[in-house]
Design a protein around this motif. Structure first.
Motif, PDB file in Angstrom:
ATOM      1  N   ALA A 184       0.825  -1.208   0.000  1.00 13.53           N
ATOM      2  CA  ALA A 184       0.000   0.000   0.000  1.00 13.53           C
ATOM      3  C   ALA A 184       0.861   1.260   0.000  1.00 13.53           C
ATOM      4  N   MET A 185       2.003   1.199   0.658  1.00 16.41           N
ATOM      5  CA  MET A 185       2.876   2.370   0.730  1.00 16.41           C
ATOM      6  C   MET A 185       3.782   2.512  -0.493  1.00 16.41           C
ATOM      7  N   LEU A 186       4.217   1.392  -1.069  1.00 13.96           N
ATOM      8  CA  LEU A 186       5.228   1.455  -2.124  1.00 13.96           C
ATOM      9  C   LEU A 186       4.710   1.204  -3.538  1.00 13.96           C
ATOM     10  N   ASP A 187       3.608   0.453  -3.685  1.00 14.17           N
ATOM     11  CA  ASP A 187       3.151   0.078  -5.020  1.00 14.17           C
ATOM     12  C   ASP A 187       2.129   1.029  -5.619  1.00 14.17           C
ATOM     13  N   VAL A 188       1.602   1.949  -4.817  1.00 14.18           N
ATOM     14  CA  VAL A 188       0.637   2.912  -5.327  1.00 14.18           C
ATOM     15  C   VAL A 188       0.862   4.250  -4.617  1.00 14.18           C
ATOM     16  N   LEU A 189       0.780   5.316  -5.395  1.00 13.72           N
ATOM     17  CA  LEU A 189       0.950   6.650  -4.832  1.00 13.72           C
ATOM     18  C   LEU A 189      -0.409   7.131  -4.329  1.00 13.72           C
ATOM     19  N   ASP A 190      -0.512   7.486  -3.070  1.00 17.18           N
ATOM     20  CA  ASP A 190      -1.740   7.985  -2.455  1.00 17.18           C
ATOM     21  C   ASP A 190      -2.899   7.023  -2.712  1.00 17.18           C
ATOM     22  N   TYR A 191      -2.905   5.919  -1.982  1.00 19.94           N
ATOM     23  CA  TYR A 191      -3.873   4.857  -2.235  1.00 19.94           C
ATOM     24  C   TYR A 191      -5.320   5.307  -2.060  1.00 19.94           C
ATOM     25  N   ASP A 192      -5.620   6.265  -1.186  1.00 17.95           N
ATOM     26  CA  ASP A 192      -6.997   6.756  -1.038  1.00 17.95           C
ATOM     27  C   ASP A 192      -7.490   7.403  -2.328  1.00 17.95           C
ATOM     28  N   THR A 193      -6.708   8.320  -2.874  1.00 18.16           N
ATOM     29  CA  THR A 193      -7.088   8.998  -4.111  1.00 18.16           C
ATOM     30  C   THR A 193      -7.103   8.020  -5.278  1.00 18.16           C
TER      31      THR A 193
END
Length: 137
Positions: free
Chosen positions: A55-64
């Motif tokens: 969640a921290m490294l594979d996607v930038l800003d997972y909420d958005t």
């Protein structure tokens, strides 16, 4: 893992990430259906983080990213709907399934998807640079 690690006080930082269940509200969006009707949809997604590293490294800003992915997935399903043939029958299940597949790689588990608002409406757009906009008060 186990081992000896160096801690650099001015270089290292700690980031906190919430892994409990969370709900994201999807803003209203207008989509044209297969039979030409303009519909407004909004919804909600319930999710939890299952793999913090992904969640921290594979996607930038997972909420958005999750919000944008859900809006795009919903729009792609709605554009294929014919409103005269039972419009909302399986749309939430289909969108939920698609989101679950996409978000596995992000370390996110999608627990639910709901449509919170559905309405047919008309859209008027004025697209001209020559006409000044005047509003009488």
């Amino acid at each position: 893992g186990a081992g000896l690690f160096w801690k650099w006080p001015f270089y290292d930082s700690i980031q906190k990430i919430e892994v409990r269940e969370q709900v994201i509200n999807l803003p209203n969006q207008s989509v044209t259906t297969k039979d030409g009707k303009i519909m407004a949809f909004s919804g909600a997604i319930k999710y939890e983080i299952t793999d913090v590293k992904k969640a921290m490294l594979d996607v930038l800003d997972y909420d958005t990213s999750l919000q944008n992915l859900a809006l795009g997935t919903l729009a792609s399903f709605v554009t294929r709907i014919d409103t005269s043939a039972g419009m909302y029958d399986n749309i939430t299940d289909e969108v939920l399934e698609e989101l679950q597949l996409e978000c596995e790689n992000w370390g996110i588990d999608i627990l639910g998807f709901w449509l919170t608002d559905i309405a047919e409406h008309k859209v008027y757009r004025i697209m001209s640079q020559d006409v000044p906009l005047v509003i009488d008060e």
